[in-house]
Design a protein around this motif. Structure first.
Motif, short mmCIF file in Angstrom:
data_model
loop_
_atom_site.label_atom_id
_atom_site.label_comp_id
_atom_site.label_asym_id
_atom_site.label_seq_id
_atom_site.Cartn_x
_atom_site.Cartn_y
_atom_site.Cartn_z
N SER A 1 0.82 -1.21 0.00
CA SER A 1 0.00 0.00 0.00
C SER A 1 0.85 1.26 0.00
N ALA A 2 2.08 1.16 0.49
CA ALA A 2 3.01 2.30 0.48
C ALA A 2 3.91 2.29 -0.76
N ASN A 3 3.67 1.35 -1.68
CA ASN A 3 4.53 1.17 -2.86
C ASN A 3 5.99 1.03 -2.45
N ALA A 4 6.20 0.21 -1.42
CA ALA A 4 7.53 0.07 -0.83
C ALA A 4 7.87 -1.40 -0.61
N HIS A 5 7.40 -2.26 -1.52
CA HIS A 5 7.55 -3.71 -1.32
C HIS A 5 8.71 -4.31 -2.09
N HIS A 6 9.34 -3.53 -2.98
CA HIS A 6 10.53 -3.98 -3.72
C HIS A 6 10.26 -5.26 -4.52
N GLY A 7 9.03 -5.47 -4.95
CA GLY A 7 8.71 -6.66 -5.71
C GLY A 7 8.61 -7.92 -4.89
N ILE A 8 8.52 -7.80 -3.56
CA ILE A 8 8.41 -8.93 -2.65
C ILE A 8 6.93 -9.15 -2.33
N ASP A 9 6.51 -10.40 -2.29
CA ASP A 9 5.12 -10.71 -1.96
C ASP A 9 4.79 -10.23 -0.55
N GLN A 10 3.48 -10.03 -0.32
CA GLN A 10 3.08 -9.36 0.93
C GLN A 10 3.29 -10.23 2.16
N GLN A 11 3.19 -11.54 2.02
CA GLN A 11 3.42 -12.39 3.20
C GLN A 11 4.88 -12.37 3.63
N THR A 12 5.79 -12.34 2.67
CA THR A 12 7.22 -12.27 3.00
C THR A 12 7.56 -10.90 3.59
N CYS A 13 6.99 -9.84 3.01
CA CYS A 13 7.18 -8.50 3.60
C CYS A 13 6.71 -8.47 5.04
N GLU A 14 5.58 -9.11 5.29
CA GLU A 14 5.04 -9.15 6.66
C GLU A 14 6.01 -9.86 7.60
N ALA A 15 6.55 -10.99 7.16
CA ALA A 15 7.49 -11.71 8.01
C ALA A 15 8.73 -10.88 8.31
N ARG A 16 9.17 -10.07 7.36
CA ARG A 16 10.32 -9.20 7.59
C ARG A 16 10.03 -8.15 8.68
N ALA A 17 8.77 -7.76 8.81
CA ALA A 17 8.42 -6.82 9.89
C ALA A 17 8.70 -7.44 11.26
N TYR A 18 8.66 -8.76 11.35
CA TYR A 18 8.89 -9.41 12.63
C TYR A 18 10.34 -9.32 13.06
N ALA A 19 11.25 -9.12 12.10
CA ALA A 19 12.65 -8.87 12.47
C ALA A 19 12.76 -7.53 13.20
N VAL A 20 11.98 -6.55 12.75
CA VAL A 20 11.96 -5.25 13.43
C VAL A 20 11.43 -5.42 14.85
N ALA A 21 10.30 -6.11 14.98
CA ALA A 21 9.70 -6.30 16.30
C ALA A 21 10.64 -7.06 17.23
N ARG A 22 11.26 -8.12 16.72
CA ARG A 22 12.12 -8.96 17.55
C ARG A 22 13.28 -8.16 18.14
N LYS A 23 13.75 -7.16 17.40
CA LYS A 23 14.89 -6.36 17.84
C LYS A 23 14.61 -5.66 19.16
N PHE A 24 13.34 -5.33 19.43
CA PHE A 24 13.02 -4.45 20.56
C PHE A 24 12.28 -5.15 21.69
N GLN A 25 12.30 -6.48 21.70
CA GLN A 25 11.78 -7.27 22.82
C GLN A 25 10.40 -6.79 23.30
N PRO A 26 9.41 -6.84 22.42
CA PRO A 26 8.10 -6.27 22.76
C PRO A 26 7.32 -7.12 23.76
N LEU A 27 6.40 -6.47 24.45
CA LEU A 27 5.44 -7.20 25.27
C LEU A 27 4.39 -7.86 24.38
N LEU A 28 3.99 -7.15 23.32
CA LEU A 28 2.91 -7.59 22.45
C LEU A 28 3.21 -7.25 21.00
N VAL A 29 2.81 -8.14 20.11
CA VAL A 29 2.79 -7.88 18.67
C VAL A 29 1.50 -8.47 18.15
#
Length: 456
Positions: free
Chosen positions: A290-318
């Motif tokens: 939706s942000a035209n920022a997927h670099h030709g990567i499918d949306q499920q793989t893009c979503e999984a990459r967001a979890y690398a961001v979350a994992r970095k900061f030891q969240p209580l909830l995702v």
């Protein structure tokens, strides 16, 4: 008919073509042209070694800070037990009796988001449920979330005008159904720093007055929360929507450095009583597209990459707000159900305390029966938390999600309980009573009768 051959130009193309059908990948021109091509891609993907994802980055290291995060934080020692496996072998390994929560906890730092996304693409629904059920991720702030046999809820008392009485009435309603142990979290209708401070102070007053062992959060932009902290606001959790590419995160007005600053600010307040997990992240398939920022990567793989961001900061909830972006990305109930189970599986595999906003927009080809199916499947998969909203209808955000009753249903069905500290409080307040299993009390506690009189 003769044999047909398929050629996939690179790893990105193969990953996209192997993805179960969804409207967002069709919109982006990435989806397989036929079911036959999809199966060919899945078979090809299953034969690839997991190590290929360490040597063939979907976005070059130099171009994307999420790629750099994935590479720089990869734990080669944790990866060693699975380094020899193909994607197909990895699926079989995950489902084997020899692999339990202790094995998965140890190996999680060695799994990259792309590995998790790849194996999800070749898994059936039952595979996603069974493998996710084995993952155990426990986090703490004022209570303990994610223990075996528990299912937490976010009490979401949104109001279209941020009316204090309306918010308080919804909070009271949710508490009386045992909702709110994950967080009492509000999306503000008016999103600015003074309003954030006003709402977070109100939530703090309620939690302190009734000594509720839970945490509050105002789901505003991270910069507003930082400023609220600087002004002395009683902030528990820092919220931010995140995505799986640097460009998508920049469209949200964030980067990794800003998230680190926010986490440090929240930690400095030392408001947790049993732990210091202070971040709350939301994601959802389709945000990068939706942000035209997927670099030709499918949306499920893009979503999984967001979890690398979350994992970095030891969240209580995702949590994945799985059907919120709309039918352009997940067209109908079948696609929403599959996506919710994929998101939960991938995040848990990577070591995240993953919940799900089981939801849909009113113009999607979905209904509440579809959400009942997804809610039940996620409950059996060991989902960390779901939403609790009056009547399933968020009157501020205008979408359909799960109600206090829905959360109570799945807890009763599966014998799940709230966080232990919160459950003890519910019993102390006579909201829950003991029987063969914990059940709602029959009488309204006198302390809440007084609250109702103040609201009337």
């Amino acid at each position: 008919m003769g044999a047909r051959s398929y050629v996939f130009r690179d790893l990105k193309d193969l990953m996209a073509k192997a993805t179960p059908l969804r409207s967002g990948d069709c919109l982006a021109g990435l989806a397989a042209a036929s079911a036959e091509e999809r199966v060919a891609a899945q078979m090809t993907l299953a034969a690839l070694p997991l190590s290929i994802f360490l040597n063939n980055l979907l976005i070059p290291y130099e171009q994307d800070e999420i790629s750099r995060l994935i590479v720089d934080d990869h734990d080669t020692l944790a990866f060693a037990p699975i380094a020899h496996l193909t994607v197909g072998d990895f699926r079989n390994w995950l489902l084997s009796d020899a692999v339990d929560e202790h094995v998965l906890t140890a190996v999680a730092p060695g799994i990259t988001p792309e590995m998790a996304a790849a194996v999800a693409k070749i898994m059936r629904v039952q595979d996603l449920i069974l493998a996710a059920k084995k993952c155990r991720v426990v986090t703490r702030f004022r209570n303990t979330i994610g223990l075996a046999g528990s299912l937490s809820t976010r009490l979401q008392p949104n109001h279209p005008t941020d009316d204090a009485s309306g918010i308080a009435a919804s909070i009271l309603d949710g508490l009386l159904y045992g909702s709110g142990d994950a967080v009492i979290g509000i999306n503000p209708a008016t999103d600015n720093v003074p309003q954030v401070i006003k709402i977070v102070s109100m939530l703090n007053d309620i939690i302190e007055r009734y000594q509720i062992p839970t945490q509050s959060c105002v789901l505003t932009h991270v910069t507003n929360t930082i400023e609220a902290i600087n002004r002395g606001a009683p902030v528990d959790l820092v919220f931010q929507s995140i995505a799986g590419t640097e460009a998508a995160n920049l469209s949200f007005g964030i980067d990794l450095a800003l998230l680190a600053e926010a986490r440090d600010a929240a930690l400095s307040l030392q408001r947790g009583t049993v732990g210091d997990n202070v971040m709350y992240f939301e994601t959802g398939q389709g945000s990068a597209l939706s942000a035209n920022a997927h670099h030709g990567i499918d949306q499920q793989t893009c979503e999984a990459r967001a979890y690398a961001v979350a994992r970095k900061f030891q969240p209580l909830l995702v949590n994945s707000v799985v059907g919120f972006i709309g039918p352009e990305y997940l067209y109908d109930g079948k696609q929403i159900i599959r996506a919710g189970l994929e998101d939960h599986f991938c995040a848990k595999l990577l070591g995240l305390p993953m919940g799900c906003d089981v939801c849909y927009t009113n113009h999607a080809e979905a209904d509440q029966n579809d959400m009942d199916v997804l809610l039940t499947l996620l409950g059996t998969a060991g989902c960390t938390f779901v939403m609790g909203i009056p009547g399933s209808d968020d009157i501020m955000l205008n979408y359909q999600t799960t109600s206090f009753h829905d959360a109570l249903y799945v807890r009763r069905l599966l014998g799940s309980k709230p966080a232990p500290e919160f459950e003890a409080w519910l019993k102390h307040m006579q909201i829950f009573s003991e029987g063969e299993q914990v059940k709602l009390g029959t009488a309204l506690p006198s302390i809440f009768k007084q609250a109702l009189l103040r609201l009337s």
